[in-house]
Design an enzyme around this catalytic site. Sequence first.
Site, mmCIF file in Angstrom:
data_model
loop_
_atom_site.group_PDB
_atom_site.id
_atom_site.type_symbol
_atom_site.label_atom_id
_atom_site.label_comp_id
_atom_site.label_asym_id
_atom_site.label_seq_id
_atom_site.Cartn_x
_atom_site.Cartn_y
_atom_site.Cartn_z
ATOM 1 N N THR A 63 -1.057 -5.992 -20.524
ATOM 2 C CA THR A 63 -1.595 -6.948 -19.560
ATOM 3 C C THR A 63 -2.201 -8.138 -20.288
ATOM 4 O OG1 THR A 63 -2.119 -5.076 -18.155
ATOM 5 C CG2 THR A 63 -3.100 -7.166 -17.546
ATOM 6 N N GLU A 74 -7.543 -1.379 -7.020
ATOM 7 C CA GLU A 74 -6.640 -2.218 -7.810
ATOM 8 C C GLU A 74 -7.385 -2.857 -8.979
ATOM 9 O OE1 GLU A 74 -3.687 -2.744 -8.678
ATOM 10 O OE2 GLU A 74 -2.693 -4.245 -7.418
#
Lengths: 307, 307
Positions: A181, A128
């Site tokens: 992001t 992740e």
Amino acid sequence: MNEIKIFSPATVANVSCGFDVMGFCLDTVGDEMVIRKVDKKGIVITKVEGFDLPLETELNVAGVSAIAMYNAIEVDFGFEIEIYKNIKPGSGIGSSAASAVGSVFGMNELLGRPFNKTQLTEFAIKGEALASKCEHADNLAPALFGGFTLVKSVSPLQVLEIPTPEDLYATIIHPQIEIKTSESRAVLPKEVKLSNAIEQWANLGSLVHALHTSDYDLIKSALKDVIIEPHRSKLIPLFNEAKSSAIDAGALGCGISGSGPSIFSLSKGLDVANNVKANFENVYADLVIDYDIHISKINTKGVKIIG
Amino acid sequence: MNEIKIFSPATVANVSCGFDVMGFCLDTVGDEMVIRKVDKKGIVITKVEGFDLPLETELNVAGVSAIAMYNAIEVDFGFEIEIYKNIKPGSGIGSSAASAVGSVFGMNELLGRPFNKTQLTEFAIKGEALASKCEHADNLAPALFGGFTLVKSVSPLQVLEIPTPEDLYATIIHPQIEIKTSESRAVLPKEVKLSNAIEQWANLGSLVHALHTSDYDLIKSALKDVIIEPHRSKLIPLFNEAKSSAIDAGALGCGISGSGPSIFSLSKGLDVANNVKANFENVYADLVIDYDIHISKINTKGVKIIG
């Protein structure tokens, strides 16, 4: 058993008042992956279908979490991974988490389950981190454990399994815009009003209690985000209209899934979830952006073997 | 029934991570009050023993909450109230809340319970506001409902009853110093770091889950306050030493009770609670300030009739 096919589910992180800690698991959206024991040592990704993602093990989320696990075992064989992605990267419903979870879950099954779910989450965190540039588990935990999870802390990793009321359904719309992001992080405040923080933790404490007691009215009044949503919602076209339409349809709540752009809604019963879907579709009908839309019961099992 | 005697318990508000929302109820410390139906209409306080508090109804917390309730009913009689206070005003264990709760609970019993506990809390809030200059219910709710409570919101009032693990004991020390309310408010930050707020709500969500599952280890790791305690603890002499001594004795956690100066500790089992008491006494032995110390099981019933 030398080969296994798994379903690795999409997930919703944050869940309004539970920013950075809560998440839940979906049933009808997810990736499929094949994990295969092979003679040659190491981890090789042999196929990625659905979206254009790297085959190089070190550049692929599923590969990185697999390596983290592989380095923790001593075996004279290796693993091949095939990835059939259905969850679009960047959609905000845990695409990278599904990849990170799938490989380690599958390998663990082929190895006879030497690791528990918390340990698997630890490995998956490494994958992740490749995608999100920081170690967090708010999508990984629901993908692995299923249901609702609360990540009390990442270091040391502590995942709590919160009960899931029987009749809870999610409706998710993914307006296909890109939110960087960096942008979704930049809008986050560094400091928040104490009074807002108190309201947020009153709501989160209430949500945990509501999930334990299957109190749908309380879920409804607890599903509020006074800290993050006012900032991040500006990045999502028609967010406020979509949210109002969900509430109008009878939803218990509606908010940003992860860092967006997907929007989630929770409803009591499939009928209401379907009405939310219809209202979402109306809101986005006139916009020239495409969208995906999903309805799902809360998946209380998490990642699973399908073949 | 024209007269009853009640026990109105002391309470601990805030409970570390639950600032402004959580509270729990004590069993061994509290006021006694006699409530009597009389022919003359109105509310009269006929006696206050224990501490020097006003007899004038409008200036007494118990009187003000009683008036709030009296104004909501239509009767051709009145009530007399006698107050035997054991909880020192300003000690931080809900002295004013006990007074505010006692009168309305007693009157409600004599009237045949026309009001539920949430309604009683609404009346008591009016009394509490006289003492604390703002409407809050984090001591009132546990005094009325017993056990652990979470006040989700004050307006509209929403009180959640959180389960109480069987084996939980509190040790409370009240160092007899005066902290002015203005001072304990002034040290509160107006803004807090988002990262600290997230840690606090992760802990509060975990505490609620831990109370539901009787998970003492989780209670222990959740009982932290990264927002308020660092500021307010400076106002309490030897707070850090007392807290360390409680943890050394095996306590699950230790923090400021309400806005202080009392310090509460929670333990699994009476033996540990006793050890905490001994350690607290050691810490304060050399100080020239007096202290009271109490040990109590969590009182799951709240205010009650004793005669």
